[in-house]
Motif scaffolding. Structure first.
Motif, PDB file in Angstrom:
ATOM      1  N   LYS A  77       0.866  -1.301  -0.116  1.00  0.00           N
ATOM      2  CA  LYS A  77      -0.003   0.040  -0.004  1.00  0.00           C
ATOM      3  C   LYS A  77       0.827   1.408  -0.165  1.00  0.00           C
ATOM      4  N   ARG A  78       1.989   1.222   0.731  1.00  0.00           N
ATOM      5  CA  ARG A  78       3.013   2.291   0.822  1.00  0.00           C
ATOM      6  C   ARG A  78       3.593   2.706  -0.769  1.00  0.00           C
ATOM      7  N   ALA A  79       3.596   1.488  -1.266  1.00  0.00           N
ATOM      8  CA  ALA A  79       4.330   1.455  -2.803  1.00  0.00           C
ATOM      9  C   ALA A  79       3.296   2.112  -3.493  1.00  0.00           C
ATOM     10  N   LEU A  80       2.042   1.725  -3.386  1.00  0.00           N
ATOM     11  CA  LEU A  80       1.105   2.496  -4.144  1.00  0.00           C
ATOM     12  C   LEU A  80       0.791   3.805  -3.850  1.00  0.00           C
ATOM     13  N   GLU A  81       1.167   4.409  -2.781  1.00  0.00           N
ATOM     14  CA  GLU A  81       1.040   5.773  -2.437  1.00  0.00           C
ATOM     15  C   GLU A  81       2.033   6.530  -3.134  1.00  0.00           C
ATOM     16  N   ILE A  82       3.190   6.070  -3.211  1.00  0.00           N
ATOM     17  CA  ILE A  82       4.378   6.548  -3.957  1.00  0.00           C
ATOM     18  C   ILE A  82       3.999   6.443  -5.447  1.00  0.00           C
ATOM     19  N   ALA A  83       3.485   5.390  -6.143  1.00  0.00           N
ATOM     20  CA  ALA A  83       2.925   5.460  -7.456  1.00  0.00           C
ATOM     21  C   ALA A  83       2.121   6.372  -7.858  1.00  0.00           C
ATOM     22  N   THR A  84       0.902   6.776  -6.648  1.00  0.00           N
ATOM     23  CA  THR A  84       0.060   7.888  -7.111  1.00  0.00           C
ATOM     24  C   THR A  84       0.768   9.098  -6.828  1.00  0.00           C
TER      25      THR A  84
END
Length: 250
Positions: A155-162
């Protein structure tokens, strides 16, 4: 305007009813670097981030981005300049897929964030770019997974993607490895190093092994003021830093 420092603060101060949470902070973040803000709990690190992005208004002082004074600008204006932040608490849309989360960020960049009446077919033009961003953060296999079902580190990686979807010049990451196991910490640290290759990153981080591994320069805060600055090898030997963290003089 090209300057050596992508962001500077001059005398940055925030007072709450007479209490100075941040006091006379003069911060300089070198363009293309990874810069950490560290310090014990209550040192003012997140408050500095909130001031830089104008979630809080400074009591006094200046904030300069690319050499231009942005002290009076609103959060949306600063985001449009390319100063984009993450938060300590996970901020994904839990019941949307990873792909849809990134696509929302891409819509915002294109100015169509509030076009809710559009049919999903019109949004699929963004899917290739969204997938490319997911691949960049090693989440391609999670594209169709609901965010609520993803492991915390992913999820934290997804936040970086966004965050990357908004095409930042300066990424502000607030505790990006907080609450993670060792494996996820290593994965996210490598991800930060990867995305920092083409942009500037400032991060608040408690994990000093991550700071040592990633950061070019470190600013240590204590009671809202800068205690010391420098590379990790220098800062970590400063007896004032040890005293600030553990409460005893070295």
């Amino acid at each position: 305007m090209s300057t050596e420092f992508i962001l500077e603060t001059r005398g940055l101060t925030k007072e709450f009813k007479g209490f100075a949470a941040v006091q006379d902070v003069n911060l300089k973040i070198l363009r293309g670097s990874i810069h950490a803000l560290i310090g014990p709990n209550g040192a003012g690190k997140t408050t500095v981030f909130n001031l830089l992005t104008k979630f809080l208004q400074p009591t006094r002082g200046q904030i300069l981005f690319d050499g231009q004074d942005i002290s009076r600008e609103e959060p949306a204006q600063i985001a449009r300049r390319g100063v984009i932040r993450s938060f300590q608490i996970s901020a994904t849309f839990g019941h949307m897929t990873a792909l849809e989360n990134v696509r929302v960020a891409l819509q915002r960049r294109l100015g169509t964030s509030f076009h809710f009446w559009r049919h999903e077919r019109t949004l699929r033009q963004l899917d290739d770019e969204a997938m490319a961003l997911l691949d960049q953060v090693d989440l391609g296999s999670y594209a169709r997974t609901l965010a609520v079902e993803m492991p915390y580190g992913r999820k934290r990686a997804l936040e970086i993607a966004t965050t990357l979807a908004l095409d930042p010049q300066l990424m502000l990451l607030d505790e990006p490895t907080q609450g993670m196991g060792h494996e996820d910490v290593d994965r996210v640290a490598e991800l930060i190093k990867k995305v920092a290759a083409s942009r500037t990153v400032a991060m608040v981080e408690h994990n000093l092994s991550v700071v040592e591994k990633l950061c070019d320069r470190i600013t240590v805060l204590q009671r809202g003021q800068i205690l010391t600055e420098g590379p990790y090898a220098e800062v970590s030997k400063d007896p004032r830093v040890l005293e600030a963290y553990v409460g005893v003089a070295a």
